[in-house]
Design an enzyme around this catalytic site. Structure first.
Site, mmCIF file in Angstrom:
data_model
loop_
_atom_site.group_PDB
_atom_site.id
_atom_site.type_symbol
_atom_site.label_atom_id
_atom_site.label_comp_id
_atom_site.label_asym_id
_atom_site.label_seq_id
_atom_site.Cartn_x
_atom_site.Cartn_y
_atom_site.Cartn_z
ATOM 1 N N ASP A 254 2.699 71.073 38.822
ATOM 2 C CA ASP A 254 2.805 71.602 37.463
ATOM 3 C C ASP A 254 3.934 72.624 37.339
ATOM 4 O O ASP A 254 4.545 73.010 38.346
ATOM 5 C CB ASP A 254 1.455 72.213 37.021
ATOM 6 N N ASN B 246 -11.988 78.911 37.035
ATOM 7 C CA ASN B 246 -12.830 78.118 36.117
ATOM 8 C C ASN B 246 -12.921 76.648 36.552
ATOM 9 O O ASN B 246 -13.367 75.806 35.779
ATOM 10 C CB ASN B 246 -12.292 78.219 34.681
ATOM 11 N N HIS C 159 -10.368 74.693 37.374
ATOM 12 C CA HIS C 159 -9.237 73.827 37.032
ATOM 13 C C HIS C 159 -8.469 73.393 38.273
ATOM 14 O O HIS C 159 -8.461 74.076 39.298
ATOM 15 C CB HIS C 159 -8.327 74.461 35.961
ATOM 16 N N GLU D 286 -7.285 72.181 32.594
ATOM 17 C CA GLU D 286 -8.313 73.163 32.271
ATOM 18 C C GLU D 286 -9.645 72.446 31.992
ATOM 19 O O GLU D 286 -9.667 71.235 31.785
ATOM 20 C CB GLU D 286 -7.872 73.957 31.033
HETATM 21 C C1 GLP Z 1 -2.606 78.112 38.845
HETATM 22 C C2 GLP Z 1 -2.056 76.777 39.316
HETATM 23 C C3 GLP Z 1 -3.079 76.008 40.116
HETATM 24 C C4 GLP Z 1 -3.684 76.907 41.173
HETATM 25 C C5 GLP Z 1 -4.401 78.036 40.501
HETATM 26 C C6 GLP Z 1 -5.075 78.976 41.478
HETATM 27 O O1 GLP Z 1 -3.304 78.028 37.655
HETATM 28 N N1 GLP Z 1 -1.596 75.958 38.261
HETATM 29 O O2 GLP Z 1 -2.452 74.871 40.705
HETATM 30 O O3 GLP Z 1 -4.591 76.168 41.967
HETATM 31 O O4 GLP Z 1 -3.427 78.776 39.763
HETATM 32 O O5 GLP Z 1 -4.175 79.928 41.941
HETATM 33 P P1 GLP Z 1 -4.400 80.964 43.094
HETATM 34 O O6 GLP Z 1 -4.205 80.201 44.357
HETATM 35 O O7 GLP Z 1 -3.345 81.994 42.896
HETATM 36 O O8 GLP Z 1 -5.777 81.489 42.966
#
Ligand code: GLP
Length: 258
Positions: A78, A147, A149, A154
């Site tokens: 993404d 959440n 995702h 989402e």
């Molecule tokens: C973002 C990314 C996700 C990732 C999530 C969790 O929203 N788009 O791909 O898994 O954050 O991030 P973190 O590893 O910083 O908790």
């Protein structure tokens, strides 16, 4: 130490490690194994805080053990909409900084959605086509949002969703605000591969650490399989492994010991 087991009611292998460091090493070990077996592998990669130590371990394996990325191809999950690739919070910048600049991968073999594309819908369609043309993702790395995702899918994202522009939830904006000067600087939209895109990967590896992920992990592994918790959809995939630390595992009720 808890080791890999197949849970009774799903295909998911769950590997629980004592610390975030051990979790990261285990995930890197799995990726390195797949790269050695198939040098021209197509990797699906993720951003966020969680994979940073895993990427550090892959860099170490490259430098000290000769892990070769010269034929590896990557597609990231993404990118924020409206942010250019040289912005220090773009996912392209993150990938260069945390992995690509430190290994022998060819930059032209690395792919991240263009957050500044003039025609975002066209960019998304071209990304889907490019993944297919490359032969599909061999192993997809995923983090998980608080959440539930995955990528920027989402809660409520359709199971069959493809690469597209999405609105971020307030929870995700707040969670990601730590990387920006303030929450108001976090983009409100992103380009993301879909749940359907992710489910087409031949193998999936989800990593998580910290107690802040415990609820999302428990819902994903032990709650209903529902679009309300996108990571729960992974239980319908045939080859998925969760590598998590004990804090992220702390709300699980099942017995995952080996
Ligand atoms: C973002 C990314 C996700 C990732 C999530 C969790 O929203 N788009 O791909 O898994 O954050 O991030 P973190 O590893 O910083 O908790």
């Amino acid at each position: 130490m808890k080791t890999a087991v197949k849970t009774k009611n799903s295909n998911v292998k769950v590997i629980i490690r004592a610390t975030s460091e051990e979790m990261s090493k285990e995930a890197a070990r799995i990726f390195a194994d797949r790269i050695r077996k198939k040098p021209n592998i197509v990797l699906g990669l993720a951003t966020g805080g969680t994979p940073v130590k895993m990427y550090k371990e892959l860099i170490r394996m490259h430098k000290e053990e000769g892990l070769d990325f010269s034929k590896v191809i990557t597609y990231n999950l993404d990118e924020y909409l409206g942010i250019s690739s040289d912005h220090d919070q773009s996912y392209r910048y993150f990938m260069n900084d945390n992995l690509f600049n430190h290994i022998n991968i060819k930059k032209e073999n690395t792919h991240v959605l263009n957050g500044k594309a003039k025609d975002a819908a066209k960019e998304c369609k071209a990304y889907e086509d490019a993944i297919k043309k490359a032969g599909g993702i061999d192993i997809q790395l995923l983090g998980i949002g608080g959440n539930g995702h995955i990528a920027f899918n989402e809660p409520g994202s359709p199971k069959a969703s493809r690469t597209r522009v999405v609105d971020l939830t307030e929870k995700t904006i707040q969670d990601n605000a730590r990387f920006f000067a303030s929450a108001s600087d976090v983009p409100r939209q992103a380009l993301t591969t879909g749940n359907g895109t992710i489910m087409e990967a031949k193998e999936i590896l989800l990593i998580a650490d910290k107690a802040s992920k415990a609820d999302a992990i428990a819902k994903s592994l032990e709650g209903p399989i529902t679009e309300k918790v996108p990571a729960s959809l992974l239980r319908e995939h045939k080859n998925v492994t969760f590598v998590i630390d004990k804090d992220a595992a702390s709300n699980l009720k099942g017995d995952y010991s080996g």
